[in-house]
Scaffold this active site. Structure first.
Site, mmCIF file in Angstrom:
data_model
loop_
_atom_site.group_PDB
_atom_site.id
_atom_site.type_symbol
_atom_site.label_atom_id
_atom_site.label_comp_id
_atom_site.label_asym_id
_atom_site.label_seq_id
_atom_site.Cartn_x
_atom_site.Cartn_y
_atom_site.Cartn_z
ATOM 1 N N ARG A 126 0.819 -1.233 0.000
ATOM 2 C CA ARG A 126 0.000 0.000 0.000
ATOM 3 C C ARG A 126 0.848 1.276 0.000
ATOM 4 O O ARG A 126 0.417 2.335 0.439
ATOM 5 C CB ARG A 126 -0.967 0.026 1.187
ATOM 6 C CG ARG A 126 -1.967 -1.115 1.141
ATOM 7 C CD ARG A 126 -3.154 -0.865 2.038
ATOM 8 N NE ARG A 126 -4.069 -1.983 1.935
ATOM 9 C CZ ARG A 126 -4.004 -3.065 2.686
ATOM 10 N NH1 ARG A 126 -3.074 -3.171 3.618
ATOM 11 N NH2 ARG A 126 -4.862 -4.032 2.522
ATOM 12 N N LYS A 180 3.075 11.708 -10.975
ATOM 13 C CA LYS A 180 2.171 10.926 -11.834
ATOM 14 C C LYS A 180 2.856 9.597 -12.134
ATOM 15 O O LYS A 180 3.985 9.571 -12.630
ATOM 16 C CB LYS A 180 1.898 11.662 -13.152
ATOM 17 C CG LYS A 180 0.819 12.718 -13.044
ATOM 18 C CD LYS A 180 0.448 13.206 -14.432
ATOM 19 C CE LYS A 180 -0.631 14.273 -14.366
ATOM 20 N NZ LYS A 180 -0.931 14.829 -15.702
ATOM 21 N N GLU A 228 9.551 19.775 -24.153
ATOM 22 C CA GLU A 228 8.920 20.115 -22.863
ATOM 23 C C GLU A 228 9.529 21.400 -22.286
ATOM 24 O O GLU A 228 8.848 22.155 -21.592
ATOM 25 C CB GLU A 228 9.057 18.954 -21.862
ATOM 26 C CG GLU A 228 8.440 17.631 -22.312
ATOM 27 C CD GLU A 228 6.905 17.627 -22.398
ATOM 28 O OE1 GLU A 228 6.259 18.560 -21.903
ATOM 29 O OE2 GLU A 228 6.357 16.657 -22.983
ATOM 30 N N LYS A 286 7.938 23.358 -13.300
ATOM 31 C CA LYS A 286 7.062 22.199 -13.082
ATOM 32 C C LYS A 286 6.680 22.102 -11.603
ATOM 33 O O LYS A 286 5.522 21.829 -11.253
ATOM 34 C CB LYS A 286 7.767 20.925 -13.560
ATOM 35 C CG LYS A 286 7.007 19.666 -13.198
ATOM 36 C CD LYS A 286 6.452 18.903 -14.346
ATOM 37 C CE LYS A 286 5.409 17.897 -13.892
ATOM 38 N NZ LYS A 286 5.421 16.650 -14.577
ATOM 39 N N GLU A 328 -4.163 17.721 -10.469
ATOM 40 C CA GLU A 328 -4.680 18.175 -11.774
ATOM 41 C C GLU A 328 -6.183 18.442 -11.752
ATOM 42 O O GLU A 328 -6.944 17.932 -12.568
ATOM 43 C CB GLU A 328 -4.318 17.173 -12.891
ATOM 44 C CG GLU A 328 -4.408 17.812 -14.278
ATOM 45 C CD GLU A 328 -3.866 16.948 -15.403
ATOM 46 O OE1 GLU A 328 -2.787 16.370 -15.244
ATOM 47 O OE2 GLU A 328 -4.546 16.866 -16.432
ATOM 48 N N ARG A 384 -2.760 22.448 -13.327
ATOM 49 C CA ARG A 384 -1.759 21.462 -13.769
ATOM 50 C C ARG A 384 -2.022 21.035 -15.212
ATOM 51 O O ARG A 384 -1.099 20.640 -15.927
ATOM 52 C CB ARG A 384 -1.752 20.241 -12.836
ATOM 53 C CG ARG A 384 -0.642 19.257 -13.205
ATOM 54 C CD ARG A 384 -0.341 18.250 -12.111
ATOM 55 N NE ARG A 384 0.676 17.322 -12.550
ATOM 56 C CZ ARG A 384 1.283 16.442 -11.769
ATOM 57 N NH1 ARG A 384 0.982 16.385 -10.490
ATOM 58 N NH2 ARG A 384 2.203 15.626 -12.250
ATOM 59 N N ASN A 413 -0.353 20.269 -20.203
ATOM 60 C CA ASN A 413 -0.767 19.489 -21.374
ATOM 61 C C ASN A 413 -0.780 20.323 -22.659
ATOM 62 O O ASN A 413 -1.254 19.851 -23.696
ATOM 63 C CB ASN A 413 -2.166 18.890 -21.149
ATOM 64 C CG ASN A 413 -2.173 17.927 -19.979
ATOM 65 O OD1 ASN A 413 -1.171 17.272 -19.718
ATOM 66 N ND2 ASN A 413 -3.283 17.858 -19.262
ATOM 67 N N HIS A 445 -0.267 18.765 -26.025
ATOM 68 C CA HIS A 445 -0.342 17.307 -25.851
ATOM 69 C C HIS A 445 -1.601 16.681 -26.436
ATOM 70 O O HIS A 445 -1.581 15.510 -26.786
ATOM 71 C CB HIS A 445 -0.213 16.948 -24.366
ATOM 72 C CG HIS A 445 1.201 17.035 -23.857
ATOM 73 N ND1 HIS A 445 1.933 18.202 -23.898
ATOM 74 C CD2 HIS A 445 2.031 16.103 -23.320
ATOM 75 C CE1 HIS A 445 3.132 17.983 -23.393
ATOM 76 N NE2 HIS A 445 3.228 16.727 -23.035
ATOM 77 N N HIS A 483 -0.496 13.840 -28.678
ATOM 78 C CA HIS A 483 -0.809 12.422 -28.453
ATOM 79 C C HIS A 483 -1.480 11.825 -29.685
ATOM 80 O O HIS A 483 -1.239 10.666 -30.042
ATOM 81 C CB HIS A 483 -1.715 12.246 -27.228
ATOM 82 C CG HIS A 483 -0.976 12.388 -25.936
ATOM 83 N ND1 HIS A 483 -1.611 12.541 -24.725
ATOM 84 C CD2 HIS A 483 0.342 12.372 -25.651
ATOM 85 C CE1 HIS A 483 -0.714 12.634 -23.760
ATOM 86 N NE2 HIS A 483 0.479 12.532 -24.294
ATOM 87 N N HIS A 516 7.550 11.417 -28.635
ATOM 88 C CA HIS A 516 6.669 12.256 -27.808
ATOM 89 C C HIS A 516 6.969 13.740 -28.044
ATOM 90 O O HIS A 516 6.053 14.540 -28.279
ATOM 91 C CB HIS A 516 6.848 11.901 -26.327
ATOM 92 C CG HIS A 516 5.970 12.714 -25.424
ATOM 93 N ND1 HIS A 516 4.601 12.567 -25.387
ATOM 94 C CD2 HIS A 516 6.264 13.715 -24.553
ATOM 95 C CE1 HIS A 516 4.089 13.420 -24.518
ATOM 96 N NE2 HIS A 516 5.079 14.130 -24.002
HETATM 97 N N1 GLY Z 1 3.424 15.632 -17.565
HETATM 98 C C1 GLY Z 1 2.359 16.429 -17.119
HETATM 99 C C2 GLY Z 1 2.150 16.410 -15.641
HETATM 100 O O1 GLY Z 1 3.005 15.941 -14.917
HETATM 101 O O2 GLY Z 1 1.137 16.866 -15.183
#
Ligand code: GLY
Length: 364
Positions: free
Chosen positions: A125, A147, A189, A231, A241, A245, A249, A252, A256, A268
């Site tokens: 956990r 993430k 990025e 970031k 998000e 956040r 994107n 993206h 994508h 990417h």
């Molecule tokens: N790569 C986008 C984020 O970490 O929210």
């Protein structure tokens, strides 16, 4: 201490952490790990490509500190970001008698980081994990912010968890052996972060990108520190998000789709580069941003040696692919659009024909 050492503090729940950026850091990994965690054991996850270059120095350093390493080498590539490979991490570390304080360490790019983080979020956990990114892309983006996850045949990153690392340790010297195309992918990025948050740094990007492409270590270290700082601020303000956040994107939703329709013929970064061009043209068509700023954005993407035109993909297929992107809310696609350099807005009222026109403009 090396002159070019940078530390960026990420102040996010449940525990703040540091991102340390220092050329040569990999040689001191064991000492840093001991100081950080106090643990005498680690589950070290990497992939076959990264293992060839960086596993031996990492292992030597960890072993020299008397740390027991449980190694797990996974196949390299996005197509391997699967539950099956996360299962391989479980199969290696659980029989080795780890407990809730035993950290996992991700030595690799975004794929290794995402899978290791997801394994760490779910083993017992939740166990701690340390990110040691080995690409520019994962250094400036995926390794920071928590993430984690895997892909599903329906789409990328559809299964996962938010699980923040306890530290991110970046050795920019690993970029000296990174294939050129991957370095350029990471620069996408970096350009993105300035377009969404920093007009002043954007104004210097031409010079910085030229230097970064020569792999000047001081430039790369400073560039990583700058991007991690942006970031970190975004993640601190909105870790899950719920709002801003999503600005990360930018480019993206288009990107994508280009990756998917080209069956990953575009990397990417290449997809995101083209996606940022399309999103900026879309913003211009909607009257959000002036033509001069859009030209500057396209200039910066080109300065990173990313493609800005020459799209060979079917426009309608790309638009259809966007409908399957996970950032869709209801039937409306949400787009992150610049209204000036250094600032973006989220819009879900974009006319579909304007989206198609923005994609079509990339074919010229
Ligand atoms: N790569 C986008 C984020 O970490 O929210």
């Amino acid at each position: 201490m090396a002159e070019s050492r940078y530390t960026v503090h990420v102040n996010v729940a449940p525990a703040a952490y540091d991102v340390v950026i220092e050329p040569g850091l990999l040689r001191h990994l064991g000492g840093m790990f001991t100081k950080l965690t106090g643990s005498k054991k680690v589950g070290l996850v990497t992939d076959t490509n990264v293992a060839r270059h960086h596993l031996a120095p990492a292992l030597n350093s960890l072993n020299s500190e008397g740390i027991e390493v449980i190694p797990c080498v996974l196949p390299a590539g996005e197509e391997h970001k699967t539950l099956e490979n996360v299962g391989k991490i479980y199969d290696k570390v659980l029989p080795a008698g780890i407990d809730r304080r035993t950290p996992l360490m991700a030595l690799g790019g975004g794929v290794v980081g995402d899978m290791t983080g997801f394994a760490a979020a779910t083993i017992l956990r939740g166990v701690p994990f340390v990110q040691v990114p080995t690409t520019l892309l994962s250094s400036v983006d995926a390794s920071v912010g928590g993430k984690t996850g895997i892909d599903h045949p329906v789409g990328k990153n559809l299964i996962g968890a938010f699980h923040q690392p306890m530290a991110v340790l970046i050795d920019p010297a690993v970029l000296l052996t990174l294939p050129e195309r991957e370095l350029i992918s990471g620069l996408a990025e970096c350009v993105k972060h300035d377009i969404i948050r920093d007009a002043d740094h954007f104004a210097q990007l031409d010079t910085i990108l030229t230097q970064a492409l020569t792999r000047d270590l001081e430039t790369l270290s400073a560039l990583i520190a700058h991007n991690v700082t942006i970031k970190a601020k975004v993640v601190e303000a909105d870790p899950f998000e719920k709002g801003e956040r999503a600005h990360l994107n930018f480019g993206h939703t288009f990107g994508h789709a280009f990756e998917k329709v080209s069956e990953f013929g575009y990397s990417h970064g290449e997809g995101v580069g083209l996606g940022m061009v399309a999103a900026s043209r879309l913003a211009e068509a909607m009257g959000l941003i002036d033509a001069d700023s859009v030209q500057k954005i396209i200039g910066a993407i080109g300065a990173a040696r990313l493609p800005v035109s020459g799209l060979k993909l079917d426009v309608q297929k790309c638009v259809a692919a966007m409908l399957y992107d996970k950032k869709v809310s209801g039937v409306k696609i949400r787009f992150v659009l610049p209204d000036r350099i250094g600032h973006v807005v989220i819009r879900d009222d974009v006319p579909p024909e304007a989206v198609a026109q923005a994609v079509a403009s990339l074919r010229e």
